[in-house]
Write an enzyme that holds these catalytic residues in place. Structure first.
Site, PDB file in Angstrom:
ATOM      1  NE  ARG A  49      -1.720  -2.302   2.835  1.00 40.81           N
ATOM      2  CZ  ARG A  49      -1.798  -3.598   2.521  1.00 40.81           C
ATOM      3  NH1 ARG A  49      -2.805  -4.019   1.822  1.00 40.81           N
ATOM      4  NH2 ARG A  49      -0.885  -4.454   2.937  1.00 40.81           N
ATOM      5  CB  THR A  50       3.612   2.520   2.098  1.00 41.16           C
ATOM      6  OG1 THR A  50       2.920   2.170   3.296  1.00 41.16           O
ATOM      7  CG2 THR A  50       4.319   3.842   2.294  1.00 41.16           C
TER       8      THR A  50
ATOM      9  CG  HIS B 163       4.316   3.946   8.303  1.00 37.25           C
ATOM     10  ND1 HIS B 163       4.367   4.840   7.239  1.00 37.25           N
ATOM     11  CD2 HIS B 163       3.928   2.763   7.771  1.00 37.25           C
ATOM     12  CE1 HIS B 163       4.024   4.204   6.129  1.00 37.25           C
ATOM     13  NE2 HIS B 163       3.759   2.942   6.417  1.00 37.25           N
TER      14      HIS B 163
ATOM     15  CE  LYS C  78      26.721  -3.427  -8.548  1.00 37.36           C
ATOM     16  NZ  LYS C  78      26.892  -2.419  -9.594  1.00 37.36           N
TER      17      LYS C  78
HETATM   18  N1  ASP Z   1       2.066  -1.842   6.612  1.00 35.76           N
HETATM   19  C1  ASP Z   1       2.343  -1.413   7.961  1.00 35.76           C
HETATM   20  C2  ASP Z   1       3.810  -1.055   8.119  1.00 35.76           C
HETATM   21  O1  ASP Z   1       4.540  -1.021   7.149  1.00 35.76           O
HETATM   22  C3  ASP Z   1       1.871  -2.392   8.987  1.00 35.76           C
HETATM   23  C4  ASP Z   1       2.484  -3.758   8.988  1.00 35.76           C
HETATM   24  O2  ASP Z   1       3.403  -4.051   8.216  1.00 35.76           O
HETATM   25  O3  ASP Z   1       2.040  -4.555   9.805  1.00 35.76           O
HETATM   26  O4  ASP Z   1       4.226  -0.755   9.212  1.00 35.76           O
END
Ligand code: ASP
Length: 314
Positions: free
Chosen positions: A57-58, A135, A86
């Protein structure tokens, strides 16, 4: 409020007012995010997405946000596709990416990597997750989702459940919610409770988080239930992971004890902590939440990169 050229390393880089402004701008992005209107305000700008850890998603929502605004994207989705293998340092990679792009989106397994990288970047750098650190853009979309569903961010009972030790989304979200004066309850087994250092910091901010290991005792007062995955990849010891894996599961039976308008959120991916039957209830907001990532990231990129952006859509 001037956002142009700013780094986004921690959610604490923003004031309450700045966060509200980003969310207001995100509201206006809806027609662009679903492709109903066209916009080229970031034409000629390039986003570099450097992902040293997996992401669905991100990464995709950042790229979608940039493309929807007429910009371009480049980068790598795993470090094996870069000179990292490398032996190149993150400092050198960032220096180079900053000379090729106008904004850098970085995800890295080491806590503190985003801060370090920002010192080597001449362009705005956005932390897309640094180990068990923070995040911040996930937090912006979480806040956006809560504000849209509840009409406010203040005076809400927010229950955070799951891996509060290694989960970075709950760290940045707690800081932001404390800023907005929400009441926080942290539910986890002791070994993965919210780190004491964060609890202390929240207390200094005027929040008085409650800590518990029972979701059943706390579900009935909750306005928002924010569930997280046990972060298997961050456990130094597999045995420790096994002790907590599968301890909590949100299902319709548990939700019988909840307010009718409780919203259930999750940064995703989920493993088994929310039963699929919950997806069909009005409580489930996690897929909507994931889509909101595009709106919020469009707003943020516009604010960081476009000096003419006035919060509206041209
Ligand atoms: N996608 C979120 C994160 O990157 C949550 C997870 O990975 O559980 O932190």
């Amino acid at each position: 409020m001037d956002f142009v050229g700013k780094d986004v390393v921690s959610i604490k880089d923003f004031s309450e007012k700045e966060i509200e402004h980003i969310l207001d701008c995100a509201d206006k992005m809806a027609p662009l995010a679903d492709g109903k209107s066209k916009n080229t305000s970031l034409e000629g700008k390039v986003l570099a997405s450097l992902f040293y850890e997996p992401s669905t998603r991100t990464r995709l929502s950042f790229e979608s946000a940039m493309l929807r605004l007429g910009g371009a994207t480049m980068g790598f989705a795993e470090p094996t596709g870069s000179s990292h293998v490398k032996g190149e340092t993150i400092a050198d990679t960032i220096r180079m990416a900053a000379s090729y792009a106008d904004v850098i989106v970085l995800r890295h397994p080491n806590e503190g990597a985003a801060k370090l990288a920002s010192q080597f970047s001449s362009k705005p750098e956005i932390n897309a997750g640094d180990g068990a650190g923070q995040h911040p853009t996930q937090t912006l979309l979480d806040l956006y989702t809560i504000r849209n569903a509840k009409g406010k961010l203040k005076d809400l009972n927010i229950v955070l459940l799951g891996d509060l030790k290694y989960g970075r989304t709950v760290h940045s979200l707690s800081y932001a919610l404390a800023m907005f004066g929400a009441s926080l309850t942290f539910i986890a087994p002791n070994s993965i409770q919210m780190p004491q250092e964060i609890v202390n910091h929240l207390t200094e901010m005027g929040s008085e988080p409650a800590l518990s290991d029972s979701i059943l005792d706390n579900i009935s007062d909750a306005d928002v239930l924010y569930v997280t995955r046990i972060q298997k990849e961050r456990f130094p010891d597999e045995e420790e992971y096994r002790k907590v894996a599968g301890l909590y599961r949100v299902d319709n039976n548990l939700l019988k004890n909840a307010k009718d308008n409780l919203i259930v959120m999750h940064p995703l991916p989920r493993v088994d902590e929310i039963a699929p039957e919950v997806d069909d209830t009005p409580h489930a907001l996690y897929f909507k939440q994931a889509f909101n990532g595009v709106l919020v990231r469009m707003a943020l990129l516009s604010l960081l990169l476009d000096p003419d952006f006035d919060g509206g859509v041209k």
